[in-house]
Design a protein around this motif. Structure first.
Motif, short mmCIF file in Angstrom:
data_model
loop_
_atom_site.label_atom_id
_atom_site.label_comp_id
_atom_site.label_asym_id
_atom_site.label_seq_id
_atom_site.Cartn_x
_atom_site.Cartn_y
_atom_site.Cartn_z
N VAL A 1 0.87 -1.19 0.00
CA VAL A 1 0.00 0.00 0.00
C VAL A 1 0.90 1.23 0.00
CG1 VAL A 1 -1.84 1.24 1.18
CG2 VAL A 1 -1.76 -1.26 1.29
N LYS A 2 1.07 1.81 -1.18
CA LYS A 2 2.00 2.93 -1.33
C LYS A 2 1.29 4.26 -1.09
CE LYS A 2 4.83 0.63 -4.87
NZ LYS A 2 4.07 -0.65 -4.87
N SER A 3 2.03 5.21 -0.52
CA SER A 3 1.51 6.56 -0.34
C SER A 3 1.80 7.37 -1.61
CB SER A 3 2.18 7.23 0.86
OG SER A 3 3.56 7.47 0.58
N PHE A 4 1.22 8.57 -1.69
CA PHE A 4 1.47 9.40 -2.87
C PHE A 4 2.94 9.80 -2.95
CE2 PHE A 4 0.89 12.62 0.36
CZ PHE A 4 1.71 13.66 -0.02
N ILE A 5 3.61 9.91 -1.78
CA ILE A 5 5.04 10.25 -1.77
C ILE A 5 5.86 9.10 -2.35
CG2 ILE A 5 7.04 10.72 -0.28
CD1 ILE A 5 5.18 12.24 1.58
N ASP A 6 5.48 7.85 -2.00
CA ASP A 6 6.17 6.68 -2.55
C ASP A 6 6.09 6.67 -4.07
OD1 ASP A 6 6.73 5.80 0.02
OD2 ASP A 6 4.90 4.59 0.15
N TYR A 7 4.88 6.92 -4.60
CA TYR A 7 4.71 6.94 -6.05
C TYR A 7 5.50 8.09 -6.69
CZ TYR A 7 1.02 3.38 -6.08
OH TYR A 7 0.32 2.20 -5.98
N PHE A 8 5.53 9.23 -6.00
CA PHE A 8 6.24 10.39 -6.54
C PHE A 8 7.75 10.12 -6.63
CE2 PHE A 8 8.34 14.55 -6.11
CZ PHE A 8 7.77 15.21 -7.19
N ILE A 9 8.30 9.51 -5.57
CA ILE A 9 9.73 9.17 -5.57
C ILE A 9 10.04 8.15 -6.66
CG2 ILE A 9 11.60 8.10 -4.24
CD1 ILE A 9 10.30 9.26 -1.71
N LEU A 10 9.16 7.14 -6.79
CA LEU A 10 9.36 6.15 -7.85
C LEU A 10 9.31 6.80 -9.22
CD1 LEU A 10 7.27 3.09 -6.57
CD2 LEU A 10 9.73 3.13 -7.05
N GLY A 11 8.38 7.74 -9.40
CA GLY A 11 8.28 8.44 -10.67
C GLY A 11 9.56 9.16 -11.02
N ASN A 12 10.13 9.85 -10.03
CA ASN A 12 11.40 10.56 -10.26
C ASN A 12 12.53 9.60 -10.61
OD1 ASN A 12 10.29 13.06 -9.78
ND2 ASN A 12 10.88 13.13 -7.62
N THR A 13 12.56 8.47 -9.90
CA THR A 13 13.61 7.48 -10.13
C THR A 13 13.51 6.89 -11.54
OG1 THR A 13 13.63 6.91 -7.78
CG2 THR A 13 14.65 5.34 -9.30
N TYR A 14 12.29 6.52 -11.94
CA TYR A 14 12.10 5.96 -13.28
C TYR A 14 12.44 6.99 -14.36
CZ TYR A 14 9.50 2.12 -11.05
OH TYR A 14 9.13 1.05 -10.29
N PHE A 15 12.07 8.24 -14.10
CA PHE A 15 12.35 9.30 -15.07
C PHE A 15 13.85 9.46 -15.30
CE2 PHE A 15 13.01 13.66 -16.46
CZ PHE A 15 12.06 13.79 -17.47
N GLU A 16 14.63 9.42 -14.20
CA GLU A 16 16.08 9.57 -14.31
C GLU A 16 16.71 8.38 -15.04
OE1 GLU A 16 17.47 10.14 -10.35
OE2 GLU A 16 16.71 12.20 -10.19
N LYS A 17 16.02 7.24 -15.01
CA LYS A 17 16.51 6.04 -15.71
C LYS A 17 15.96 5.95 -17.14
CE LYS A 17 17.12 3.10 -11.62
NZ LYS A 17 16.70 1.83 -10.96
N TYR A 18 15.24 6.98 -17.56
CA TYR A 18 14.62 7.04 -18.89
C TYR A 18 13.52 5.99 -19.08
CZ TYR A 18 18.94 9.65 -19.62
OH TYR A 18 19.98 10.54 -19.50
N GLU A 19 12.97 5.49 -17.99
CA GLU A 19 11.84 4.56 -18.06
C GLU A 19 10.56 5.39 -17.97
OE1 GLU A 19 12.23 1.31 -15.29
OE2 GLU A 19 14.41 1.23 -15.54
N TYR A 20 10.25 6.06 -19.07
CA TYR A 20 9.22 7.09 -19.05
C TYR A 20 7.81 6.54 -18.82
CZ TYR A 20 13.02 9.96 -20.84
OH TYR A 20 14.21 10.61 -20.98
N LYS A 21 7.50 5.37 -19.35
CA LYS A 21 6.17 4.80 -19.15
C LYS A 21 5.92 4.52 -17.67
CE LYS A 21 5.45 2.69 -23.70
NZ LYS A 21 5.19 1.43 -24.45
N LYS A 22 6.91 3.92 -17.01
CA LYS A 22 6.79 3.65 -15.58
C LYS A 22 6.69 4.96 -14.80
CE LYS A 22 9.12 -0.83 -15.12
NZ LYS A 22 10.25 -1.54 -14.44
#
Length: 334
Positions: free
Chosen positions: A304-325
């Motif tokens: 059960v992820k919080s909105f902060i968890d999803y936001f951090i994951l989004g930033n991490t995926y973006f830096e790895k060029y995994e744009y869909k994730k």
């Protein structure tokens, strides 16, 4: 007194350290060692502050009337100029921080930190506020040092296999001693601890002119120094160390003041390694990547992820060029 050239000095300490594993050396470093790293000498700083003081006309006129400074005398009035322009302890500390920011170690400091990995040469005492020795140790990936920056840490001053740096006048970020009252006397606990280090040690002075009354008092109490090596354009016979120097029974003068040059010859003689900066960078980058991967994996496994968890994951995926994730995670964080 003996007069040595630079090569004779290097040969002497090398042979001694090879034949006598119990020999103890201490480097005593002054402001001259940091010049090639970008820190100005006291006389240059005094001139700079004097020019800045001119912007405050009333204060400048009053100061000039009292001291009547000539152009060549800036360094002699270092404390008076400094304390007039920066009248409070906080203002003084901020100026010291400004001077020591955004600088990188010169060649001499990197070589010194390599030499400090040897137990016989792992002790440094300095009047400098900067962190150039510590920075060189960190950047090169060498064994870290115990750094004494305040009198309350004096009880930890002890020579062992850990490199030791004692900053007599404090640190740029922790009550630097840079006014006339602070530099008159070293706190008693700190003085006794440093004098203990000097017993039967060979002390190498580089980049230090000897104009501190507190250092003169410290050295006057050192009765069992094995050998003193003094580097400079002249002997300290016109400084506050005059009496101490003249009463020394075992001393050598080397007419050389370029820190980088001195340490370069030591590097060649002792066959010291050049810091592997590429390897160090790769180690740091690898450590960061592993930490990032661990954090990402931890977040991904949270049911059960919080909105902060999803936001951090989004930033991490973006830096790895995994744009869909990244887009998917950002949407879930909203």
């Amino acid at each position: 007194m003996r007069e040595l050239d630079l090569e004779e000095f290097v040969d002497e300490i090398y042979e001694d350290s090879e034949k006598n594993p119990d020999s103890k050396y201490i480097f005593f470093l002054g402001a001259g060692c940091s010049v090639s790293s970008g820190i100005k000498l006291a006389s240059e700083l005094a001139k700079e502050w004097y020019e800045e003081l001119k912007k405050q006309k009333s204060k400048f006129d009053k100061f000039n009337k009292k001291y009547k400074i000539k152009k060549k005398d800036y360094g002699e009035y270092y404390f008076e100029i400094f304390e007039t322009l920066f009248p409070t302890p906080l203002a003084q500390q901020k100026e010291i921080q400004r001077i020591t920011e955004c600088i990188t170690p010169c060649l001499g400091y990197y070589i010194l930190t390599e030499l400090m990995q040897k137990a016989q040469f792992n002790t440094v005492i300095t009047t400098n506020f900067d962190n150039l020795i510590q920075d060189a140790l960190i950047y090169s990936g060498n064994k870290r040092a115990l750094v004494i920056t305040h009198q309350d840490l004096a009880k930890f001053i002890e020579r062992n296999n850990t490199p030791l740096i004692t900053k007599i006048h404090g640190d740029a970020h922790m009550h630097p001693f840079n006014n006339s009252s602070d530099t008159k006397e070293i706190p008693e606990d700190l003085k006794i601890a440093i004098q203990g280090l000097f017993i039967n040690a060979k002390v190498i002075f580089i980049g230090y002119k000897g104009n501190d009354e507190s250092i003169a008092n410290l050295l006057d109490g050192c009765k069992r120094i094995d050998q003193v090596y003094w580097f400079g354009s002249s002997q300290p016979i016109t400084s506050k160390l005059k009496n101490w120097w003249e009463t020394l029974s075992s001393k050598a003068y080397i007419k050389e003041r370029e820190f980088d040059k001195i340490m370069s010859l030591i590097k060649d003689k002792f066959d010291l390694d050049k810091p592997d900066f590429k390897k160090r960078f790769e180690e740091l980058e690898s450590s960061y990547s592993k930490a990032e991967e661990t954090e990402t994996e931890t977040l991904e496994n949270i049911k059960v992820k919080s909105f902060i968890d999803y936001f951090i994951l989004g930033n991490t995926y973006f830096e790895k060029y995994e744009y869909k994730k990244a887009i998917n995670s950002y949407k879930k964080s909203i």
